[in-house]
Design an enzyme around this catalytic site. Structure first.
Site, PDB file in Angstrom:
ATOM      1  N   GLY A  13       6.707  -0.858  12.072  1.00 47.26           N
ATOM      2  CA  GLY A  13       6.132  -1.666  13.149  1.00 47.26           C
ATOM      3  C   GLY A  13       7.077  -2.753  13.641  1.00 47.26           C
ATOM      4  O   GLY A  13       6.962  -3.207  14.785  1.00 47.26           O
ATOM      5  N   GLU A  68       8.130   5.422   8.165  1.00 43.07           N
ATOM      6  CA  GLU A  68       6.725   5.801   7.943  1.00 43.07           C
ATOM      7  C   GLU A  68       6.535   7.104   7.184  1.00 43.07           C
ATOM      8  O   GLU A  68       5.638   7.216   6.349  1.00 43.07           O
ATOM      9  CB  GLU A  68       5.982   5.883   9.295  1.00 43.07           C
ATOM     10  CG  GLU A  68       5.632   4.529   9.895  1.00 43.07           C
ATOM     11  CD  GLU A  68       6.739   3.930  10.742  1.00 43.07           C
ATOM     12  OE1 GLU A  68       7.876   4.438  10.705  1.00 43.07           O
ATOM     13  OE2 GLU A  68       6.466   2.949  11.452  1.00 43.07           O
TER      14      GLU A  68
HETATM   15  N1  COA Z   1       4.037  -4.554   4.131  1.00 40.60           N
HETATM   16  C1  COA Z   1       3.582  -5.409   3.203  1.00 40.60           C
HETATM   17  N2  COA Z   1       4.375  -6.146   2.427  1.00 40.60           N
HETATM   18  C2  COA Z   1       5.694  -6.017   2.601  1.00 40.60           C
HETATM   19  C3  COA Z   1       6.251  -5.136   3.549  1.00 40.60           C
HETATM   20  C4  COA Z   1       5.357  -4.393   4.347  1.00 40.60           C
HETATM   21  N3  COA Z   1       5.775  -3.552   5.295  1.00 40.60           N
HETATM   22  N4  COA Z   1       7.587  -5.207   3.472  1.00 40.60           N
HETATM   23  C5  COA Z   1       7.873  -6.109   2.512  1.00 40.60           C
HETATM   24  N5  COA Z   1       6.737  -6.592   1.977  1.00 40.60           N
HETATM   25  C6  COA Z   1       6.585  -7.577   0.910  1.00 40.60           C
HETATM   26  C7  COA Z   1       6.860  -6.985  -0.456  1.00 40.60           C
HETATM   27  O1  COA Z   1       5.710  -6.322  -0.927  1.00 40.60           O
HETATM   28  C8  COA Z   1       7.200  -8.216  -1.235  1.00 40.60           C
HETATM   29  O2  COA Z   1       6.004  -8.919  -1.543  1.00 40.60           O
HETATM   30  P1  COA Z   1       5.735  -9.483  -3.031  1.00 40.60           P
HETATM   31  O3  COA Z   1       6.871 -10.438  -3.290  1.00 40.60           O
HETATM   32  O4  COA Z   1       4.409 -10.151  -2.929  1.00 40.60           O
HETATM   33  O5  COA Z   1       5.766  -8.305  -3.930  1.00 40.60           O
HETATM   34  C9  COA Z   1       7.958  -9.060  -0.235  1.00 40.60           C
HETATM   35  O6  COA Z   1       7.574  -8.587   1.049  1.00 40.60           O
HETATM   36  C10 COA Z   1       9.454  -8.963  -0.363  1.00 40.60           C
HETATM   37  O7  COA Z   1       9.819  -7.606  -0.256  1.00 40.60           O
HETATM   38  P2  COA Z   1      10.706  -6.832  -1.343  1.00 40.60           P
HETATM   39  O8  COA Z   1      10.375  -5.371  -1.251  1.00 40.60           O
HETATM   40  O9  COA Z   1      10.557  -7.473  -2.679  1.00 40.60           O
HETATM   41  O10 COA Z   1      12.168  -7.109  -0.776  1.00 40.60           O
HETATM   42  P3  COA Z   1      13.473  -6.234  -1.005  1.00 40.60           P
HETATM   43  O11 COA Z   1      14.606  -7.047  -0.517  1.00 40.60           O
HETATM   44  O12 COA Z   1      13.510  -5.704  -2.401  1.00 40.60           O
HETATM   45  O13 COA Z   1      13.290  -4.953  -0.033  1.00 40.60           O
HETATM   46  C11 COA Z   1      12.723  -3.824   2.020  1.00 40.60           C
HETATM   47  C12 COA Z   1      13.273  -5.097   1.354  1.00 40.60           C
HETATM   48  C13 COA Z   1      12.568  -4.108   3.494  1.00 40.60           C
HETATM   49  C14 COA Z   1      13.705  -2.676   1.791  1.00 40.60           C
HETATM   50  C15 COA Z   1      11.353  -3.472   1.379  1.00 40.60           C
HETATM   51  O14 COA Z   1      10.522  -4.625   1.397  1.00 40.60           O
HETATM   52  C16 COA Z   1      10.598  -2.369   2.065  1.00 40.60           C
HETATM   53  O15 COA Z   1      10.958  -1.191   1.935  1.00 40.60           O
HETATM   54  N6  COA Z   1       9.509  -2.717   2.811  1.00 40.60           N
HETATM   55  C17 COA Z   1       8.651  -1.768   3.434  1.00 40.60           C
HETATM   56  C18 COA Z   1       9.292  -1.170   4.644  1.00 40.60           C
HETATM   57  C19 COA Z   1       8.391  -0.141   5.290  1.00 40.60           C
HETATM   58  O16 COA Z   1       8.161   0.933   4.764  1.00 40.60           O
HETATM   59  N7  COA Z   1       7.884  -0.469   6.478  1.00 40.60           N
HETATM   60  C20 COA Z   1       7.096   0.430   7.259  1.00 40.60           C
HETATM   61  C21 COA Z   1       5.665   0.149   7.105  1.00 40.60           C
HETATM   62  S1  COA Z   1       4.716   1.305   8.065  1.00 40.60           S
END
Ligand code: COA
Length: 255
Positions: free
Chosen positions: A110, A133
């Site tokens: 998103g 996604e």
């Molecule tokens: N929805 C909800 N929470 C999210 C999020 C999302 N799309 N992306 C990140 N967060 C949250 C994590 O759950 C984490 O929360 P917490 O500390 O309470 O556990 C916080 O943000 C930090 O993210 P984290 O994953 O620990 O950071 P990272 O540096 O290890 O990784 C990313 C960064 C972007 C690679 C990873 O957060 C990720 O893959 N996010 C999802 C991306 C995604 O699939 N988006 C599409 C959604 S349809």
């Protein structure tokens, strides 16, 4: 507003998505607040350009809030996409004022869809973008399957969507997905510089140009005819009078 910051200065409204501990993920409340902020900026005569960005140095927006929809039914999923597209993504795309996405880090799911609904994008060199996604068992639902192919071509979009991978800022630039790549320090000032150039021009004509460009992407609408109609309508505006008169009088137009 709990999840966004809004500031207007020098006729530029900067809307910052501000949930840094969730990498600015778009939950329902944030989407509603963004929708309201776009409406307010569009109505505000002190706003000529809107910049959308994320807080912190790590993320623009890391996607829709996964925690919020993890247990949704198909009907709820459909409603989530339809409502979001209606109140935010289509609203940004059709905003009569230019919307620039300042992509300051991860723009995923998103987040990339929000950046793609803006009129154009500038990225910082640490940005990484993608539509992950399918790795979650869903498909992009906020316009990603439509706007990504429009911006980068079908083959590249298919690869990005199917692999669920991220591309770096330089690759996004080479794909035409972002117009410029700058350091994080220079990101907002670069957007402001471009906004400054935009603001020298007629806001009424810019709004009509946005309509005409967008018309070409609406199924069943003849973009060329929309252009003719918008072009014709321009001749009845004060801005047209001012722009042409200023040119003939060899002075700068005041819009
Ligand atoms: N929805 C909800 N929470 C999210 C999020 C999302 N799309 N992306 C990140 N967060 C949250 C994590 O759950 C984490 O929360 P917490 O500390 O309470 O556990 C916080 O943000 C930090 O993210 P984290 O994953 O620990 O950071 P990272 O540096 O290890 O990784 C990313 C960064 C972007 C690679 C990873 O957060 C990720 O893959 N996010 C999802 C991306 C995604 O699939 N988006 C599409 C959604 S349809």
């Amino acid at each position: 507003m709990n999840n966004i910051l809004v500031a207007t200065e020098n006729k530029i409204t900067t809307i910052t998505i501000n949930r840094p501990n969730k990498l600015n993920a778009l939950n329902k409340e944030t989407i509603a607040e963004l929708s309201q902020a776009i409406d307010t900026a569009e109505d505000n005569e002190n706003t000529r350009v809107i910049i959308l960005t994320g807080s912190g140095e790590k993320a623009f927006v890391a996607g829709a809030d996964i925690a919020e929809f993890a247990d949704f039914s198909p009907e709820q999923g459909k409603e989530l996409a339809a409502h979001g597209q209606d109140i935010l993504f289509n609203k940004v795309e059709n905003c009569s004022k230019p919307v620039i996405a300042a992509v300051n880090g991860f723009a995923l799911g998103g987040g990339l869809e929000l950046a793609m609904s803006a009129h154009f994008r500038i990225a910082s060199d640490n940005a990484r973008v993608g539509l992950p996604e399918v790795s979650l068992g869903v498909i992009p639902g906020y316009g990603g399957t439509q706007r990504l192919p429009q911006l980068v071509g079908k083959g590249r979009a298919m690869e990005m969507i199917m692999t669920a991978g991220m591309i770096d800022a330089a690759t996004a630039h080479s794909y035409g997905l972002v117009n410029h790549v700058v350091t994080q320090d220079e990101l907002i000032s670069t957007c402001e510089k471009i906004a400054g150039k935009i603001m020298r021009n007629s806001p009424v004509a810019i709004g009509a140009a946005i309509d005409a460009v967008n018309a070409g992407y609406i199924d069943g609408v003849d973009g060329y005819q929309a252009e003719i109609d918008c072009f014709g309508a321009s001749f009845g505006t004060d801005d047209f009078k001012e722009g042409t008169t200023a040119f003939l009088e060899k002075r700068k137009a005041e819009f």
